[in-house]
Design a protein around this motif. Structure first.
Motif, PDB file in Angstrom:
ATOM      1  N   CYS A  20      -7.599   9.059  15.076  1.00 17.48           N
ATOM      2  CA  CYS A  20      -6.857   7.809  14.929  1.00 17.48           C
ATOM      3  C   CYS A  20      -6.064   7.561  16.206  1.00 17.48           C
ATOM      4  O   CYS A  20      -5.564   8.492  16.834  1.00 17.48           O
ATOM      5  CB  CYS A  20      -5.908   7.897  13.749  1.00 17.48           C
ATOM      6  SG  CYS A  20      -6.730   8.362  12.211  1.00 17.48           S
ATOM      7  N   GLU A  34      -6.136   2.534  14.670  1.00 19.75           N
ATOM      8  CA  GLU A  34      -7.579   2.410  14.503  1.00 19.75           C
ATOM      9  C   GLU A  34      -8.155   3.784  14.227  1.00 19.75           C
ATOM     10  O   GLU A  34      -7.694   4.780  14.787  1.00 19.75           O
ATOM     11  CB  GLU A  34      -8.210   1.816  15.756  1.00 19.75           C
ATOM     12  CG  GLU A  34      -7.782   0.389  15.983  1.00 19.75           C
ATOM     13  CD  GLU A  34      -8.365  -0.221  17.237  1.00 19.75           C
ATOM     14  OE1 GLU A  34      -8.882   0.531  18.100  1.00 19.75           O
ATOM     15  OE2 GLU A  34      -8.300  -1.449  17.353  1.00 19.75           O
ATOM     16  N   SER A  44     -12.231   1.884  10.822  1.00 25.84           N
ATOM     17  CA  SER A  44     -11.291   0.923  10.237  1.00 25.84           C
ATOM     18  C   SER A  44     -10.044   0.773  11.092  1.00 25.84           C
ATOM     19  O   SER A  44      -9.841   1.503  12.061  1.00 25.84           O
ATOM     20  CB  SER A  44     -10.892   1.365   8.828  1.00 25.84           C
ATOM     21  OG  SER A  44     -10.198   2.599   8.887  1.00 25.84           O
ATOM     22  N   ARG A  45      -9.260  -0.201  10.700  1.00 26.42           N
ATOM     23  CA  ARG A  45      -7.932  -0.407  11.287  1.00 26.42           C
ATOM     24  C   ARG A  45      -6.966  -0.538  10.128  1.00 26.42           C
ATOM     25  O   ARG A  45      -7.228  -1.264   9.166  1.00 26.42           O
ATOM     26  CB  ARG A  45      -7.899  -1.678  12.136  1.00 26.42           C
ATOM     27  CG  ARG A  45      -6.509  -2.022  12.655  1.00 26.42           C
ATOM     28  CD  ARG A  45      -6.513  -3.350  13.422  1.00 26.42           C
ATOM     29  NE  ARG A  45      -5.186  -3.872  13.605  1.00 26.42           N
ATOM     30  CZ  ARG A  45      -4.372  -3.579  14.602  1.00 26.42           C
ATOM     31  NH1 ARG A  45      -4.763  -2.724  15.545  1.00 26.42           N
ATOM     32  NH2 ARG A  45      -3.178  -4.112  14.689  1.00 26.42           N
ATOM     33  N   TRP A  46      -5.849   0.155  10.199  1.00 25.57           N
ATOM     34  CA  TRP A  46      -4.797   0.097   9.195  1.00 25.57           C
ATOM     35  C   TRP A  46      -3.549  -0.471   9.844  1.00 25.57           C
ATOM     36  O   TRP A  46      -3.203  -0.096  10.963  1.00 25.57           O
ATOM     37  CB  TRP A  46      -4.504   1.493   8.651  1.00 25.57           C
ATOM     38  CG  TRP A  46      -5.609   2.041   7.834  1.00 25.57           C
ATOM     39  CD1 TRP A  46      -6.718   2.695   8.293  1.00 25.57           C
ATOM     40  CD2 TRP A  46      -5.739   1.966   6.426  1.00 25.57           C
ATOM     41  NE1 TRP A  46      -7.518   3.044   7.245  1.00 25.57           N
ATOM     42  CE2 TRP A  46      -6.941   2.602   6.089  1.00 25.57           C
ATOM     43  CE3 TRP A  46      -4.953   1.421   5.410  1.00 25.57           C
ATOM     44  CZ2 TRP A  46      -7.374   2.711   4.763  1.00 25.57           C
ATOM     45  CZ3 TRP A  46      -5.387   1.544   4.108  1.00 25.57           C
ATOM     46  CH2 TRP A  46      -6.576   2.179   3.794  1.00 25.57           C
ATOM     47  N   GLU A  61       0.532  -3.732   3.551  1.00 23.10           N
ATOM     48  CA  GLU A  61      -0.526  -2.880   4.098  1.00 23.10           C
ATOM     49  C   GLU A  61      -1.804  -3.702   4.197  1.00 23.10           C
ATOM     50  O   GLU A  61      -2.213  -4.352   3.243  1.00 23.10           O
ATOM     51  CB  GLU A  61      -0.758  -1.687   3.174  1.00 23.10           C
ATOM     52  CG  GLU A  61      -1.898  -0.797   3.622  1.00 23.10           C
ATOM     53  CD  GLU A  61      -2.214   0.269   2.589  1.00 23.10           C
ATOM     54  OE1 GLU A  61      -2.007   1.448   2.898  1.00 23.10           O
ATOM     55  OE2 GLU A  61      -2.665  -0.095   1.483  1.00 23.10           O
ATOM     56  N   THR A  62      -2.449  -3.662   5.365  1.00 26.44           N
ATOM     57  CA  THR A  62      -3.706  -4.372   5.584  1.00 26.44           C
ATOM     58  C   THR A  62      -4.715  -3.399   6.175  1.00 26.44           C
ATOM     59  O   THR A  62      -4.356  -2.568   7.007  1.00 26.44           O
ATOM     60  CB  THR A  62      -3.506  -5.562   6.551  1.00 26.44           C
ATOM     61  OG1 THR A  62      -2.408  -6.352   6.096  1.00 26.44           O
ATOM     62  CG2 THR A  62      -4.748  -6.421   6.625  1.00 26.44           C
ATOM     63  N   ASN A  63      -5.963  -3.509   5.727  1.00 26.26           N
ATOM     64  CA  ASN A  63      -7.027  -2.648   6.234  1.00 26.26           C
ATOM     65  C   ASN A  63      -8.246  -3.487   6.568  1.00 26.26           C
ATOM     66  O   ASN A  63      -8.649  -4.332   5.786  1.00 26.26           O
ATOM     67  CB  ASN A  63      -7.388  -1.584   5.191  1.00 26.26           C
ATOM     68  CG  ASN A  63      -8.571  -0.756   5.605  1.00 26.26           C
ATOM     69  OD1 ASN A  63      -9.679  -0.962   5.134  1.00 26.26           O
ATOM     70  ND2 ASN A  63      -8.349   0.162   6.502  1.00 26.26           N
ATOM     71  N   TRP A  64      -8.800  -3.257   7.746  1.00 27.15           N
ATOM     72  CA  TRP A  64     -10.036  -3.902   8.162  1.00 27.15           C
ATOM     73  C   TRP A  64     -11.104  -2.832   8.292  1.00 27.15           C
ATOM     74  O   TRP A  64     -10.935  -1.867   9.035  1.00 27.15           O
ATOM     75  CB  TRP A  64      -9.884  -4.575   9.521  1.00 27.15           C
ATOM     76  CG  TRP A  64      -8.951  -5.732   9.529  1.00 27.15           C
ATOM     77  CD1 TRP A  64      -9.278  -7.044   9.337  1.00 27.15           C
ATOM     78  CD2 TRP A  64      -7.540  -5.706   9.768  1.00 27.15           C
ATOM     79  NE1 TRP A  64      -8.148  -7.825   9.440  1.00 27.15           N
ATOM     80  CE2 TRP A  64      -7.063  -7.026   9.702  1.00 27.15           C
ATOM     81  CE3 TRP A  64      -6.620  -4.688  10.024  1.00 27.15           C
ATOM     82  CZ2 TRP A  64      -5.735  -7.367   9.887  1.00 27.15           C
ATOM     83  CZ3 TRP A  64      -5.296  -5.017  10.199  1.00 27.15           C
ATOM     84  CH2 TRP A  64      -4.871  -6.340  10.130  1.00 27.15           C
TER      85      TRP A  64
END
Length: 76
Positions: A20, A34, A44-46, A61-64
């Motif tokens: 990360c 990332e 992913s990206r947090w 909290e957002t996750n891609w």
């Protein structure tokens, strides 16, 4: 920013390690990182955003998901 850390994950008996990298670090506002698998495959990206409220703060909290299609196991 740019600092790296190792993530340790598990799902049942499956266990794996990720790398990360911190991409955003704004005290009292945002922290994001990332995640990549071995060989640098993006996963992913947090992102965690904070905003003050009368009672303290809210955290969003957002996750891609960034996994390439070839990396996803196909079911039979």
């Amino acid at each position: 920013m740019g600092a790296r850390f190792r993530g340790h994950n598990r799902n049942g008996l499956r266990r794996w390690v990720t790398t990360c990298r911190i991409t955003d670090a704004d005290p009292s506002r945002r922290v994001a990182y990332e995640v990549t698998a071995p060989l640098g495959v993006p996963l992913s990206r947090w992102q965690y955003d904070t905003a003050p409220t009368a009672e303290g703060c809210t955290v969003t909290e957002t996750n891609w998901v960034r996994v390439p299609l070839w990396f996803i196991p196909q079911s039979s």
